[in-house]
Design a protein around this motif. Structure first.
Motif, PDB file in Angstrom:
ATOM      1  N   ILE A  50      14.333 -19.383 -12.034  1.00  0.00           N
ATOM      2  CA  ILE A  50      15.027 -19.441 -10.750  1.00  0.00           C
ATOM      3  C   ILE A  50      14.769 -18.136 -10.009  1.00  0.00           C
ATOM      4  N   PHE A  51      14.110 -18.235  -8.859  1.00  0.00           N
ATOM      5  CA  PHE A  51      13.945 -17.100  -7.958  1.00  0.00           C
ATOM      6  C   PHE A  51      15.209 -17.047  -7.090  1.00  0.00           C
ATOM      7  N   THR A  52      15.903 -15.905  -7.097  1.00  0.00           N
ATOM      8  CA  THR A  52      17.275 -15.868  -6.597  1.00  0.00           C
ATOM      9  C   THR A  52      17.438 -15.448  -5.136  1.00  0.00           C
ATOM     10  N   GLY A  53      16.349 -15.266  -4.409  1.00  0.00           N
ATOM     11  CA  GLY A  53      16.450 -14.915  -2.998  1.00  0.00           C
ATOM     12  C   GLY A  53      15.933 -13.516  -2.722  1.00  0.00           C
ATOM     13  N   THR A  54      15.669 -13.237  -1.447  1.00  0.00           N
ATOM     14  CA  THR A  54      15.028 -11.975  -1.074  1.00  0.00           C
ATOM     15  C   THR A  54      15.861 -11.202  -0.065  1.00  0.00           C
ATOM     16  N   PRO A  55      15.869  -9.866  -0.147  1.00  0.00           N
ATOM     17  CA  PRO A  55      16.563  -9.068   0.862  1.00  0.00           C
ATOM     18  C   PRO A  55      15.780  -9.000   2.167  1.00  0.00           C
ATOM     19  N   ALA A  56      16.363  -8.366   3.162  1.00  0.00           N
ATOM     20  CA  ALA A  56      15.726  -8.234   4.475  1.00  0.00           C
ATOM     21  C   ALA A  56      14.439  -7.429   4.386  1.00  0.00           C
ATOM     22  N   GLY A  57      13.596  -7.580   5.410  1.00  0.00           N
ATOM     23  CA  GLY A  57      12.365  -6.812   5.497  1.00  0.00           C
ATOM     24  C   GLY A  57      11.117  -7.601   5.189  1.00  0.00           C
ATOM     25  N   VAL A  58      11.239  -8.939   5.064  1.00  0.00           N
ATOM     26  CA  VAL A  58      10.041  -9.744   4.809  1.00  0.00           C
ATOM     27  C   VAL A  58       9.054  -9.573   5.950  1.00  0.00           C
ATOM     28  N   ASN A  72       0.826  -1.209   0.000  1.00  0.00           N
ATOM     29  CA  ASN A  72       0.000   0.000   0.000  1.00  0.00           C
ATOM     30  C   ASN A  72       0.858   1.256   0.000  1.00  0.00           C
ATOM     31  N   GLY A  73       1.981   1.208  -0.722  1.00  0.00           N
ATOM     32  CA  GLY A  73       2.859   2.364  -0.856  1.00  0.00           C
ATOM     33  C   GLY A  73       3.891   2.520   0.228  1.00  0.00           C
ATOM     34  N   ALA A  74       3.810   1.729   1.307  1.00  0.00           N
ATOM     35  CA  ALA A  74       4.770   1.809   2.405  1.00  0.00           C
ATOM     36  C   ALA A  74       5.932   0.845   2.144  1.00  0.00           C
ATOM     37  N   LEU A  75       7.140   1.369   2.074  1.00  0.00           N
ATOM     38  CA  LEU A  75       8.311   0.563   1.747  1.00  0.00           C
ATOM     39  C   LEU A  75       8.600  -0.455   2.849  1.00  0.00           C
ATOM     40  N   LYS A  76       8.764  -1.723   2.466  1.00  0.00           N
ATOM     41  CA  LYS A  76       9.023  -2.801   3.412  1.00  0.00           C
ATOM     42  C   LYS A  76      10.380  -3.475   3.172  1.00  0.00           C
ATOM     43  N   GLN A  77      10.750  -3.674   1.921  1.00  0.00           N
ATOM     44  CA  GLN A  77      12.032  -4.282   1.577  1.00  0.00           C
ATOM     45  C   GLN A  77      12.777  -3.336   0.648  1.00  0.00           C
ATOM     46  N   ASP A  78      14.058  -3.131   0.924  1.00  0.00           N
ATOM     47  CA  ASP A  78      14.846  -2.195   0.136  1.00  0.00           C
ATOM     48  C   ASP A  78      16.297  -2.649   0.179  1.00  0.00           C
ATOM     49  N   GLY A  79      16.757  -3.297  -0.887  1.00  0.00           N
ATOM     50  CA  GLY A  79      18.106  -3.831  -0.917  1.00  0.00           C
ATOM     51  C   GLY A  79      18.764  -3.581  -2.257  1.00  0.00           C
TER      52      GLY A  79
END
Length: 232
Positions: A196-204, A161-168
């Motif tokens: 291949i999904f390569t992984g996710t940054p912090a903030g999940v 909803n426009g609020a940043l949660k993950q930023d890497g």
């Protein structure tokens, strides 16, 4: 011509940016814990070698879709990821040759039933029910590598909803794309159509029905999906 006792299922596919053609999906492989900060937030050692889990091909969903909140969970999580689309067959691919096997790139979201995953971890059971459920692999339009190049750095982000949660940044990948492709090909022969999904940054974190997920990777594209009401 082969006859089937039931109609064969539709071919799972992903959109291609700027084209009416689509990319037929064969299999989906996902890398776990490939950003150090994300590994730490889940209480794991970021020095571990990469490991993979899978999702069914028909878990893919186009950007713009509304996905019903899935059953069996009260803790659905978002995980933004760079997606690699394989275009050439290969097994035991050398790292220096890995990028030549890539057709293109996209932006995906690995939706995860985190409560089921936590239960599976505690019981030393497979993660399938937490990761490989219906519509659990939304993927934005793919961009051919001939247009995008092979990204090794660049912002990767997700908002609710426009609020940043993950930023890497892709530069934070513990195992870069070439390594991921090479290591995956040690276990299976990669084929055209594999993602291949390569992984996710912090903030999940959790996403709820009625909320809209947006995300993107610099130079590759964006994705937007809405989480709808559970199916009745």
């Amino acid at each position: 011509m082969t006859d089937y006792v039931l109609p064969p299922p539709a071919v799972a596919s992903v959109a291609i940016a700027g084209s009416a053609e689509r990319f037929a999906v064969r299999r989906i492989f996902c890398v776990g814990r490939n950003y150090a900060a994300h590994a730490r937030e889940l209480g794991n050692d970021e020095r571990d070698p990469p490991f993979f889990f899978t999702k069914p091909a028909d878990a893919v969903v186009d950007s713009g879709a509304e996905i019903p909140y899935p059953p069996l969970t009260s803790n659905l999580h978002h995980e933004i990821e760079l997606v690699v689309a394989i275009g050439k067959t290969g097994s035991r691919i050398a790292r220096e040759d890995a990028l030549s096997h890539i057709w293109g790139y996209g932006v995906g979201v690995d939706l995860t039933r985190r409560d089921l995953q936590d239960q599976a971890k505690k019981a030393a059971r497979p993660w399938d029910w937490s990761k490989a459920f219906d519509q659990s692999a939304p993927c934005g339009p793919l961009v051919p590598a001939t247009k995008s190049g092979h990204p090794y750095k660049g912002r990767i982000w997700l908002a609710i909803n426009g609020a940043l949660k993950q930023d890497g940044d892709l530069a934070e990948l513990i195992w870069p794309v070439a390594d991921v492709v090479s290591i995956c090909s040690e276990a299976v022969e990669l084929q055209p159509g594999d993602l291949i999904f390569t992984g996710t940054p912090a903030g999940v974190g959790a996403v709820h029905d009625g909320e809209t997920i947006t995300g993107g990777v610099d130079g590759i594209g964006t994705i937007e999906i809405k989480i709808g009401q559970p199916r009745r």
